[in-house]
Scaffold this motif. Structure first.
Motif, mmCIF file in Angstrom:
data_model
loop_
_atom_site.group_PDB
_atom_site.id
_atom_site.type_symbol
_atom_site.label_atom_id
_atom_site.label_comp_id
_atom_site.label_asym_id
_atom_site.label_seq_id
_atom_site.Cartn_x
_atom_site.Cartn_y
_atom_site.Cartn_z
ATOM 1 N N TRP A 144 -27.059 32.067 -8.697
ATOM 2 C CA TRP A 144 -27.393 32.285 -10.178
ATOM 3 C C TRP A 144 -28.558 32.202 -10.855
ATOM 4 C CZ3 TRP A 144 -29.393 28.214 -13.636
ATOM 5 C CH2 TRP A 144 -28.975 28.461 -14.980
ATOM 6 N N CYS A 145 -29.588 31.395 -10.301
ATOM 7 C CA CYS A 145 -31.096 31.702 -10.627
ATOM 8 C C CYS A 145 -31.802 33.083 -10.279
ATOM 9 C CB CYS A 145 -31.900 30.543 -9.968
ATOM 10 S SG CYS A 145 -31.644 28.891 -10.351
ATOM 11 N N ASP A 162 -36.190 31.432 -14.730
ATOM 12 C CA ASP A 162 -37.516 30.722 -15.318
ATOM 13 C C ASP A 162 -37.518 29.241 -14.597
ATOM 14 O OD1 ASP A 162 -38.306 32.795 -16.441
ATOM 15 O OD2 ASP A 162 -37.940 32.516 -18.405
ATOM 16 N N GLN A 163 -36.436 28.841 -14.072
ATOM 17 C CA GLN A 163 -36.783 27.582 -13.394
ATOM 18 C C GLN A 163 -37.414 27.505 -12.158
ATOM 19 O OE1 GLN A 163 -35.476 25.501 -16.001
ATOM 20 N NE2 GLN A 163 -34.885 27.259 -16.983
ATOM 21 N N LEU A 200 -34.791 26.494 -2.982
ATOM 22 C CA LEU A 200 -35.612 26.883 -4.189
ATOM 23 C C LEU A 200 -36.323 25.590 -4.682
ATOM 24 C CD1 LEU A 200 -33.351 29.246 -6.631
ATOM 25 C CD2 LEU A 200 -35.278 29.886 -5.269
ATOM 26 N N THR A 201 -37.291 25.566 -5.434
ATOM 27 C CA THR A 201 -37.752 24.473 -5.987
ATOM 28 C C THR A 201 -37.932 24.859 -7.707
ATOM 29 O OG1 THR A 201 -39.283 23.914 -4.181
ATOM 30 C CG2 THR A 201 -39.989 22.853 -6.564
ATOM 31 N N VAL A 202 -36.936 24.176 -8.359
ATOM 32 C CA VAL A 202 -36.755 24.440 -9.804
ATOM 33 C C VAL A 202 -37.101 23.278 -10.591
ATOM 34 C CG1 VAL A 202 -34.993 25.935 -9.264
ATOM 35 C CG2 VAL A 202 -34.337 23.692 -9.471
ATOM 36 N N LYS A 203 -37.415 23.555 -11.738
ATOM 37 C CA LYS A 203 -37.689 22.460 -12.809
ATOM 38 C C LYS A 203 -36.504 21.321 -12.902
ATOM 39 C CE LYS A 203 -40.779 25.584 -15.470
ATOM 40 N NZ LYS A 203 -40.457 26.518 -16.597
ATOM 41 N N ALA A 204 -37.057 20.265 -13.043
ATOM 42 C CA ALA A 204 -35.820 19.162 -13.377
ATOM 43 C C ALA A 204 -36.204 18.669 -14.719
ATOM 44 C CB ALA A 204 -35.631 18.507 -12.230
ATOM 45 N N TYR A 205 -35.109 18.011 -15.455
ATOM 46 C CA TYR A 205 -35.399 17.601 -16.833
ATOM 47 C C TYR A 205 -34.631 16.175 -16.666
ATOM 48 C CZ TYR A 205 -36.440 22.474 -17.605
ATOM 49 O OH TYR A 205 -37.014 23.769 -17.408
ATOM 50 N N PRO A 206 -35.085 15.411 -17.672
ATOM 51 C CA PRO A 206 -34.331 13.857 -17.644
ATOM 52 C C PRO A 206 -32.760 14.268 -17.840
ATOM 53 C CG PRO A 206 -36.402 14.053 -19.043
ATOM 54 C CD PRO A 206 -36.195 15.271 -18.830
ATOM 55 N N LEU A 207 -32.095 13.296 -17.386
ATOM 56 C CA LEU A 207 -30.644 13.341 -17.493
ATOM 57 C C LEU A 207 -30.267 12.864 -19.025
ATOM 58 C CD1 LEU A 207 -27.835 13.762 -16.146
ATOM 59 C CD2 LEU A 207 -28.117 11.187 -15.798
ATOM 60 N N GLN A 208 -29.489 13.448 -19.743
ATOM 61 C CA GLN A 208 -29.126 13.141 -20.939
ATOM 62 C C GLN A 208 -27.735 13.264 -21.312
ATOM 63 O OE1 GLN A 208 -31.363 15.075 -24.103
ATOM 64 N NE2 GLN A 208 -31.241 16.862 -23.037
ATOM 65 N N ASP A 209 -27.169 12.718 -22.220
ATOM 66 C CA ASP A 209 -25.761 13.020 -22.542
ATOM 67 C C ASP A 209 -25.681 14.419 -23.391
ATOM 68 O OD1 ASP A 209 -24.748 10.380 -22.098
ATOM 69 O OD2 ASP A 209 -25.058 9.857 -24.391
#
Ligand SMILES: Cc1cc2nc3c(=O)[nH]c(=O)nc-3n(C[C@H](O)[C@H](O)[C@H](O)COP(=O)(O)OP(=O)(O)OC[C@H]3O[C@@H](n4cnc5c(N)ncnc54)[C@H](O)[C@@H]3O)c2cc1C
Length: 468
Positions: A144-145, A162-163, A200-209
């Motif tokens: 997908w990326c 872009d991730q 792949l190393t990809v950007k990760a973001y804080p888990l949220q609802d």
């Protein structure tokens, strides 16, 4: 040269390196052969390898290079045209390279080249993180990326391409390399032309609802419903409108059992429920009259995590898409003539088709449309609308009718003034894929990178295909 299942040289090397593999006579071959686009009995590979380590991938590539055997990579097996299955080739099936780990600072994740979107979301949720994904949880995350990566979270985080901040690739010499900046540029949107992407190393973001769910619109007169919905959609979300990055409506039209062809819209708000989120959800519910008896927006759209929503969407999709031929079109804007075209192709959809129409929108507020983006060959950095025309059916006869519809629909939409030739490579049928128009000036850069990292065109069964 093709790999014969009896190619003893390749098999001896695989066995020497301890690489698990399967041949057409093996008990598990047909199960491994099966992917989202079918069972592909008519283009069986000679050998399906199932590497468990990066060293296994090195050994497979080295064996195939030495034997001049054709190779193809299978990530999540969701190429809609089955291009990860090639007759007589050696398949590198990455399904077991699906580990997901998190960097020490929790800002990036290392994702195995065969991990699915759902596997990535699941592993990251336990660490309090999430990543953008597409609509279907069983799609390969790397796959997908690499092709661009559209989906409900792109306006919060940017396109999948872009991730990518790092990669480990087994190159055309059968060596594991850490991608340098130049190679990363080619991986971001260039498909998998430069080698086997084992990680792949990809950007990760804080888990949220997330607030997510689906609305159904009164489709008694489908053409009218589509026209009303899209006209109001353009007024709310079109060019120059102030739209919060959290909101993503994902309209689709498909046959709902017992209801016939129906206009639906998934709504995703990437964040906690607020007055603002509720107001936007209500606004999407007012784009056209809702189907009587179906839940109101505030009931239909509920709080969950991206993983839950991904699972819901996956469950709504058929487990495989068989028969017929998907097509796609891309539009720059939803002008009245574009809306009329879409209403017409929706009205002409064969009633017994098991496919439908999906709309993915890249709005101008997508971070990937700004100047602050990593170097890439990704051609999708402009606001546009990607339309999937899933001309598929449950059997050969309906599949044929559906394929005729999707081709006619594609031609009608691509004939509009608002059409853009930058169609999405993942869903553009090979017979309609014009790589030069899609990549424009980026094609020369991608070809240059291909020549540098894969000088003999060993990875020719790639997407997009650059070598004959
Ligand atoms: C049901 C469904 C829903 C979809 N939804 C979306 C969506 O919401 N947004 C979107 O942008 N796209 C979507 N797609 C398209 C999808 O992202 C692409 O088709 C993607 O390339 C599939 O990746 P895969 O690994 O699952 O497929 P595969 O068939 O395994 O691979 C696709 C191509 O990528 C290559 N490849 C895959 N992984 C690697 C790797 N690690 N290293 C080297 N080459 C590799 C393969 O050789 C092949 O050429 C969807 C497709 C389906 C079938």
């Amino acid at each position: 040269m093709a790999a014969s299942p009896s190619d003893s040289t390749i098999r001896a090397q695989l066995e020497g390196a301890g690489v698990p593999y399967s041949i057409p006579e093996s008990a598990d071959f047909n199960q491994l052969l099966s992917n989202y686009s079918g069972n592909h009995q008519n283009r069986k590979p000679g050998i399906i390898t199932v590497p468990e380590t990066y060293q296994h991938v090195e050994a497979i590539v080295a064996a195939c290079v030495a034997a001049k055997a054709e190779i193809v990579v299978r990530g999540g097996g969701h190429d809609i045209f089955g291009r990860s299955t090639v007759a007589d080739a050696v398949t590198v099936d990455l399904r077991k390279l699906n580990s997901v780990t998190v960097s020490e600072n929790h800002e990036t994740a290392h994702v195995g080249g065969g991990a699915t979107a759902e596997q990535v979301l699941e592993a990251l949720a336990s660490k309090g993180l999430q990543v953008p994904v597409g609509s279907c949880g069983t799609v390969g995350y790397a796959g997908w990326c690499l092709v661009g990566g559209l989906g409900p979270y792109i306006h919060s985080y940017g396109l999948g391409a872009d991730q990518i901040v790092g990669a480990k690739v087994v190159n055309a010499e059968g060596k594991l390399v850490v991608a340098d900046d130049k190679m990363l540029k080619g991986l971001r949107g260039g498909g998998a032309n430069l080698g086997v992407v084992v990680e792949l190393t990809v950007k990760a973001y804080p888990l949220q609802d997330v607030q997510a769910g689906m609305l159904m619109f009164d489709s008694t007169d489908l053409s009218k419903a589509v026209t009303t919905f899209l006209t109001n959609y353009e007024k709310l979300f079109g060019e120059g409108k102030n739209v919060p990055s959290q909101i993503y409506p994902m309209p689709f039209i498909f046959a709902v059992p017992g209801l016939g062809i129906t206009l639906c819209c998934c709504v995703i708000w990437n964040g906690t429920a607020t007055d603002e989120s509720r107001a936007w959800v209500d606004d999407v519910g007012k784009l056209a009259p809702l189907m009587p008896g179906t839940p109101e927006p505030q009931t239909a759209i509920t709080t969950m995590k991206a993983l839950d929503f991904s699972r819901q969407l996956t469950a709504m999709l058929p487990p495989q898409m068989l028969g017929g031929r998907p097509q796609s079109a891309s539009l720059t804007r939803l002008t009245p003539s574009a809306i009329a075209g879409l209403a017409n192709v929706a009205a002409n959809m064969p009633k017994s088709s098991t496919g439908g129409i999906n709309m993915h929108v890249v709005r101008e507020d997508c971070p990937s449309c700004s100047d602050n983006v990593p170097d890439s060959v990704c051609p999708y950095r402009e606001a546009h609308i990607m339309i999937e025309l899933l001309g598929v059916g449950p059997d050969e006869e309906i599949g044929k009718e559906a394929a005729e519809w999707s081709m006619a629909a594609r031609n009608e939409l691509m004939g509009l003034e608002e059409a853009t030739k930058k169609t999405y490579i993942a869903v553009t049928s090979p017979e309609c894929l014009d790589v030069e128009s899609v990549y424009g000036e980026k094609l020369a850069e991608l070809k240059k990178l291909k020549k540098e990292y894969d000088p003999h065109g060993f990875f020719k069964n790639a997407l997009p295909r650059l070598v004959d």
